[in-house]
Design a protein around this motif. Sequence first.
Motif, short mmCIF file in Angstrom:
data_model
loop_
_atom_site.label_atom_id
_atom_site.label_comp_id
_atom_site.label_asym_id
_atom_site.label_seq_id
_atom_site.Cartn_x
_atom_site.Cartn_y
_atom_site.Cartn_z
N ASN A 236 -26.92 -15.19 -92.82
CA ASN A 236 -26.92 -14.87 -91.23
C ASN A 236 -27.37 -13.91 -90.77
OD1 ASN A 236 -25.65 -17.96 -91.34
ND2 ASN A 236 -24.10 -16.71 -92.60
N GLU A 237 -27.56 -14.38 -89.63
CA GLU A 237 -28.24 -13.04 -88.98
C GLU A 237 -27.05 -12.38 -88.26
OE1 GLU A 237 -30.08 -12.36 -84.21
OE2 GLU A 237 -29.50 -13.81 -84.98
N ILE A 238 -27.03 -10.98 -88.63
CA ILE A 238 -26.28 -9.67 -88.49
C ILE A 238 -25.98 -9.68 -87.10
CG2 ILE A 238 -24.84 -8.15 -89.20
CD1 ILE A 238 -23.98 -9.96 -91.10
N ARG A 277 -24.21 -14.39 -86.44
CA ARG A 277 -24.64 -15.59 -85.72
C ARG A 277 -25.31 -16.62 -86.75
NH1 ARG A 277 -28.40 -14.33 -82.52
NH2 ARG A 277 -26.86 -13.68 -80.61
N ASP A 278 -24.88 -17.96 -87.12
CA ASP A 278 -25.61 -18.48 -88.30
C ASP A 278 -26.64 -19.35 -87.99
OD1 ASP A 278 -24.97 -21.55 -89.68
OD2 ASP A 278 -23.26 -20.45 -89.99
N ILE A 279 -27.02 -19.60 -88.90
CA ILE A 279 -28.43 -19.77 -89.09
C ILE A 279 -29.20 -20.58 -88.85
CG2 ILE A 279 -29.47 -17.52 -90.33
CD1 ILE A 279 -29.38 -19.55 -92.37
N ALA A 283 -23.68 -21.27 -84.49
CA ALA A 283 -22.71 -20.04 -83.58
C ALA A 283 -22.53 -18.40 -84.53
CB ALA A 283 -21.55 -21.06 -84.42
N GLU A 284 -21.32 -17.73 -83.40
CA GLU A 284 -21.25 -16.66 -83.83
C GLU A 284 -19.35 -16.42 -83.91
OE1 GLU A 284 -22.23 -14.10 -80.46
OE2 GLU A 284 -23.91 -14.11 -80.11
N HIS A 285 -19.74 -15.63 -84.93
CA HIS A 285 -18.32 -15.87 -85.97
C HIS A 285 -18.35 -14.48 -86.09
CE1 HIS A 285 -18.06 -19.80 -85.74
NE2 HIS A 285 -18.95 -20.44 -86.44
#
Length: 319
Positions: A236-238, A277-279, A283-285
Amino acid sequence: MRTYRNLLISALIVVVLTVAAVPLLNLTAYTPARAAEAYIAAIEKGDAERAFSYLSGPTPSSTLALNREVLSAAPDLPRDAQAETISTDGDHATVKLSYGLSSQTQSIELSMVKLPPSAGLFDRWAIEQEKWPTLNLEVSGSSTATVNGYSVAAGEVPVLFPATYLVGFDATYLKSKSERAEVTAPGDAPKIELSPEPTAKLEEAVSEQVTEHLQNCVKATTLYPAGCVFGYDTDNEILDDVSWSLTREPQISLTASGNDLELTPSTVEVRIKGRYRDIVTAAEHDFDETLSFVLGGSVVVRASQVSFEPRRLGDVSVK
């Protein structure tokens, strides 16, 4: 005038008698056997300097153990030396030497060589050494050791024979039991392997270095702290920086491993927090996870310096 003449005559008589006596003295007092006995007498008294005068050999690679202090501190030194000249061939001779050491009688044959005469008249003989007797010290985790209580560099340590030496290690960070080694003849090279045990001071020093290393690692704001043995893998994108914290510190103890001191493997847990951010869904978590890994490493002691090189053993697990 007569007194002066009498003194001159007396002096000439003394010179003539001395010169006439030289061959007899060289045959009885200044022999290879007597030189060998004189050498042992010097060793028995711990007189390293005098012992050197009865030795002929190459320059030693180290003189750290070739002194009165080390020799005098020997637990056993020779006694009751008796020597016999077996053969003489010009400037060389062979002597059979017997002496007592550690409640046992030793008997060896020595090669003797004639040196330039003393005062230009009297024969001088010396023990001929092709190489120095040595203590071969192999010390795990350290570059030094002690011989009869005096510090020397590990490796080949030239010593005087015959004598018994106590080899060990007793320093701030390392200690070991003393090993006895007998050197009984030129060319002897007993091998002594020492595995010093870490002292409480060493464990304390290593603990401080391990703690400092981990504390510096958890100050990082990236997934892979520079120079550290752990990191966080994700596809995922940090978003923005992450934060680390230490949640379980290692238990510090040391063990010997071959020629090295090793940090006993111990579990460490670190916590990482951040946002991603889910690749797939975009969605951001927030995420908050604990990583567990086994920390090991090598420890080296040189003189008064301690160095720790961390190493991760196995994979990082995520809880």
